[in-house]
Design a protein around this motif. Structure first.
Motif, PDB file in Angstrom:
ATOM      1  N   ALA A   1     -28.153 -71.776  34.329  1.00 21.35           N
ATOM      2  CA  ALA A   1     -28.059 -70.796  33.246  1.00 21.35           C
ATOM      3  C   ALA A   1     -29.122 -69.730  33.487  1.00 21.35           C
ATOM      4  O   ALA A   1     -30.313 -70.038  33.570  1.00 21.35           O
ATOM      5  CB  ALA A   1     -28.282 -71.467  31.898  1.00 21.35           C
TER       6      ALA A   1
ATOM      7  N   THR B   1     -26.433 -73.773  27.098  1.00 26.37           N
ATOM      8  CA  THR B   1     -27.344 -73.919  28.240  1.00 26.37           C
ATOM      9  C   THR B   1     -27.942 -75.319  28.317  1.00 26.37           C
ATOM     10  O   THR B   1     -28.399 -75.727  29.386  1.00 26.37           O
ATOM     11  CB  THR B   1     -28.500 -72.891  28.186  1.00 26.37           C
ATOM     12  OG1 THR B   1     -29.431 -73.230  27.142  1.00 26.37           O
ATOM     13  CG2 THR B   1     -27.966 -71.485  27.972  1.00 26.37           C
TER      14      THR B   1
ATOM     15  N   CYS C   1     -26.330 -77.240  30.919  1.00 27.22           N
ATOM     16  CA  CYS C   1     -26.486 -76.775  32.295  1.00 27.22           C
ATOM     17  C   CYS C   1     -27.582 -77.586  32.987  1.00 27.22           C
ATOM     18  O   CYS C   1     -28.392 -78.235  32.341  1.00 27.22           O
ATOM     19  CB  CYS C   1     -26.823 -75.278  32.313  1.00 27.22           C
ATOM     20  SG  CYS C   1     -25.510 -74.223  31.639  1.00 27.22           S
TER      21      CYS C   1
ATOM     22  N   ARG D   1     -32.241 -74.026  33.908  1.00 25.35           N
ATOM     23  CA  ARG D   1     -32.278 -72.834  33.067  1.00 25.35           C
ATOM     24  C   ARG D   1     -33.440 -71.956  33.529  1.00 25.35           C
ATOM     25  O   ARG D   1     -34.587 -72.438  33.592  1.00 25.35           O
ATOM     26  CB  ARG D   1     -32.475 -73.203  31.585  1.00 25.35           C
ATOM     27  CG  ARG D   1     -31.243 -73.810  30.922  1.00 25.35           C
ATOM     28  CD  ARG D   1     -31.609 -74.650  29.718  1.00 25.35           C
ATOM     29  NE  ARG D   1     -32.415 -75.785  30.128  1.00 25.35           N
ATOM     30  CZ  ARG D   1     -31.899 -76.902  30.672  1.00 25.35           C
ATOM     31  NH1 ARG D   1     -30.592 -77.020  30.836  1.00 25.35           N
ATOM     32  NH2 ARG D   1     -32.693 -77.892  31.062  1.00 25.35           N
TER      33      ARG D   1
END
Length: 257
Positions: A100, A114, A117, A120
């Motif tokens: 992300a 996110t 994910c 990040r």
């Protein structure tokens, strides 16, 4: 008219981006469905080895399109919820790593995506907020499980209970993001990180991701089931006054009133 989700693939890296910059990449039902379809495509594509999820313009994603939320019925809200919750499963089940790349605002459901994910990263100007309680809304996307695992239970409760806006330095310090990137360099850094992953990847990479997710899979499912059940006991109509109040304040601020 441009699609609200963009996709490009180069050197094994798929860049998937929200493309509604005029509304700070807020998502409506159509955008969510297109994102789900796009994630399916990159998951099954033999050309894709790593995915970058980002936003066009100067915002990652500001969450629900409140103009839509202020007018939809409970049945429509339930349909949207099904797609939203499904995105968390899609991102976690994706056999390729997902990065992300966050610029500007990551708010509500946009930020919550996110959490599913793998990595990040964010710009110095990025801002993070989970404002649901301030708008009489509820969290989703297994936030009740994933956020405490990322930043700790106490910080997660503070973030969710206050609806406060946090900066990138705080997000990095508590572990919400892996790295802070200078403004203007986010896309390049995300792609370079993806290249590093692709370069070192082997057939064991998707298995490794699967093993990492397996530890929390039952907890994530329980969180999504609990969030869905809670959302089904409330009416989107109960949130309309708060949403309309927020929209009115936003309009007044933009007009200088």
């Amino acid at each position: 008219m441009e699609p609200t989700i963009l996709k490009s693939v180069e050197d094994g890296i798929a860049v998937v981006s929200f493309n509604r910059p005029r509304v700070r990449n807020a998502f409506n039902h159509a955008t969510l469905r297109l994102l789900a379809l796009t994630l399916d495509e990159v998951a099954s594509s033999p050309e894709v080895e790593c995915v970058v999820l980002t936003g066009e313009g100067d915002t990652f994603c500001s969450g629900d399109d409140l103009n839509e939320a202020a007018t939809i019925t409970d049945e429509q809200h339930s349909n949207i919820l099904e797609v939203v919750q499904g995105l968390t499963y899609q991102l976690r089940a994706m056999p390729k790593p997902v990065i992300a790349a966050i610029d500007g605002y990551a708010v509500g459901g946009g930020l919550e995506l996110t959490f599913a994910c793998d990595i990040r990263i964010a710009t110095e100007r990025a801002r993070f907020c989970t404002p649901e309680v301030t708008r009489s809304l509820l969290i989703s996307n297994a936030t009740s499980s994933l956020l405490p695992r990322l930043i700790g239970d106490g910080r997660a409760r503070e973030m969710l209970f206050t609806g406060r806006m946090y900066d990138a330095a705080w997000a990095h310090r508590v572990g919400l993001i892996n790295e802070i990137v200078p403004d203007g360099e986010l896309r390049a850094r995300a792609v370079n990180l993806a290249r590093d992953i692709v370069k070192s990847a082997s057939p064991t990479l998707p298995v490794t991701k699967q093993l990492l997710n397996a530890v929390t899979q039952a907890e994530v499912k329980a969180a999504i089931d609990g969030e869905t059940a809670a959302l089904q006991t409330t009416s989107i109509l109960d949130s309309r006054d708060r949403i309309q109040e927020f929209l009115s304040k936003t309009t007044a601020a933009q007009s200088g009133a």
